[in-house]
Design an enzyme around this catalytic site. Structure first.
Site, short mmCIF file in Angstrom:
data_model
loop_
_atom_site.label_atom_id
_atom_site.label_comp_id
_atom_site.label_asym_id
_atom_site.label_seq_id
_atom_site.Cartn_x
_atom_site.Cartn_y
_atom_site.Cartn_z
N CYS A 152 -3.07 -1.65 -2.28
CA CYS A 152 -2.81 -2.10 -0.90
C CYS A 152 -3.87 -3.07 -0.43
CB CYS A 152 -2.78 -0.91 0.06
SG CYS A 152 -1.32 0.14 -0.08
N GLU A 201 7.73 -7.45 3.67
CA GLU A 201 6.46 -6.74 3.57
C GLU A 201 5.51 -7.35 2.54
OE1 GLU A 201 5.70 -3.59 5.39
OE2 GLU A 201 7.32 -4.36 6.65
N HIS A 231 6.49 1.32 0.28
CA HIS A 231 6.45 0.03 -0.41
C HIS A 231 6.60 0.27 -1.90
CE1 HIS A 231 3.85 -1.53 3.13
NE2 HIS A 231 5.04 -2.06 3.23
#
EC number: 3.5.3.23
Length: 447
Positions: free
Chosen positions: A365, A174, A248
């Site tokens: 993000c 990720e 995350h």
């Protein structure tokens, strides 16, 4: 050697909508089917970039991807002209249309994992594209992300851009959202902290929501990025917090230089990890937020840790937060205590990023951190660096092409596809990217 952290922010795409595609991301699920405002979303992101650039923090932009992404619909068996493909998928399988129209590439913390030249065996900056294997809509991103990064970091003597790992669950990666770098000045060698959620043969894993990052992937990325093996730590995220919506690591921790700002429950075997970091990172400081002051649930709903921790020249730090933190009395109270305490954080900067936040993406993000020396910074494609001219040009571009209202039903509109392609054609010229999008290489693909 002197170096700076440059934040490359993702520009929100024209098809930004709320489809609830991301199981394990509670904001995404909660806002499913709401009406979005792509124009506002893009402008909120641009304002963050420009404000930080004006405050002296180097800032650049990464463009959106082509959406709806017709080639994948053809792979799934929908045929005819592009317009016919859209019509068929909207009628027969609208969930696929939503997936191939996701604006998720805006969250560039998932685009790649970065190793600065001070940390690598060959002295180059390395970038390994993330495969984002856990979610179909995100697994589509890697090829275009690679093209974009190669167009931005186009000096092969200074930058190595690596393709994503194979698309299998064992190697789920990720990107930088599960990676922290700790150390002294940016130009000095740092300690790279890779965070994973599961590993083969280890039963310690979440039970409710998926662990998207594997240890196997993290180890492979460290190898590809040629990180000095003496400068790597692998740590497991606490599976209990993944089950509470921490999909995350950047939803529960953020680092900058010598500081790790994290929740008390962020990591498995956390005290052991922090002791290891203290032993290996000079001046290491952990700012652990107790669960008694901020619960994991409140951390997830406000995105307290999905913040940016930025260094000023005098060594003090600014914490960049979403507006939701200020609106939560408990979190805002904690943050003001933090300001008064003995630590480098001396300023809180709040942004309204509601359009992104409603899909589960906060300030962190939206950005990919890349540490660059002055020489490396000069080698980056200069057209992507944020300044007054680019800010005004991108705002005008958004005004020209973006809709201020979008629903899932609108994704079937062939005009949206045409608008998007025209917009990206113009943008790729503005940012001097060349032909990075499949539709540009295929001459439009309308047949």
């Amino acid at each position: 050697m002197n170096a700076w952290e440059v934040n490359f922010d993702g520009l929100v795409g024209l098809t930004h909508h709320y489809a609830g595609l991301s199981f394990g991301n509670e904001a995404s699920t909660r806002h499913r089917f709401q009406v979005s405002n792509p124009r506002l979303a893009a402008k909120q992101g641009l304002l963050k970039m420009k404000t930080l650039a004006d405050a002296g923090f180097p800032q650049a932009v990464i463009p959106p991807h082509e959406r709806p992404f017709i080639p994948v619909l053809r792979q799934l068996g929908f045929s005819g002209s592009d317009e016919q493909v859209l019509e068929k998928v909207a009628r027969q399988a609208p969930h696929w249309l939503s997936s191939v129209s996701s604006a998720s590439p805006m969250w560039v913390a998932n685009a790649a994992t970065i190793a600065p030249s001070a940390d690598t065996l060959d002295g180059k900056v390395h970038l390994t594209v993330a495969n984002l294997n856990n979610k179909f809509h995100r697994s589509l991103e890697a090829p275009v992300t690679e093209s974009l990064l190669k167009a931005i970091f186009n000096d092969e003597e200074k930058f190595s851009v690596h393709s994503a790992l194979p698309q299998v669950a064992l190697l789920g990666d990720e990107g930088a959202a599960n990676h922290n770098r700790l150390g002294g000045h940016y130009g000095e060698p740092g300690m790279q902290l890779f965070v994973y959620g599961r590993e083969e043969g280890n039963d310690t894993r979440p039970s409710r929501y998926p662990a998207r990052q594997t240890r196997e992937a993290s180890e492979a990325v460290a190898r590809l990025n040629q990180v000095n093996p003496q400068q790597v730590i692998f740590a497991q995220q606490n599976p209990d917090v993944i089950d509470q919506g921490v999909f995350h690591n950047d939803v529960i921790a953020v680092s900058n230089r010598q500081v790790l700002f994290c929740h008390q429950q962020a990591f498995a075997r956390q005290s052991q990890l922090l002791a290891n970091l203290r032993a290996r990172v000079n001046g290491f400081m952990a700012i652990e937020v107790p669960a008694t002051q901020v619960s994991v649930s409140d951390a997830v709903s406000t995105y307290l840790f999905n913040s940016q921790l930025l260094s000023r020249d005098d060594g003090s730090m600014m914490l960049v937060l979403p507006q939701e933190c200020r609106e939560h009395a408990g979190v805002w109270g904690y943050l003001n205590e933090l300001l008064a305490a003995d630590n480098p954080i001396s300023e809180l900067k709040v942004f309204d990023l509601r359009e992104s936040m409603a899909n589960g993406g906060g300030p962190a993000c939206l950005r990919l951190r890349v540490v660059l020396t002055e020489e490396e910074r000069r080698a980056v494609n200069p057209a992507v660096m944020m300044n007054d001219t680019l800010f005004n040009a991108l705002n005008d571009w958004v005004d020209r092409y973006y809709r201020d209202r979008l629903t899932a039903a609108d994704l079937a509109d062939p005009q949206l596809l045409r608008e998007g392609r025209e917009a990206l054609d113009v943008l790729s010229q503005l940012l001097n990217l060349g032909s990075v999008y499949p539709f540009q290489r295929e001459g439009g693909g309308n047949g």
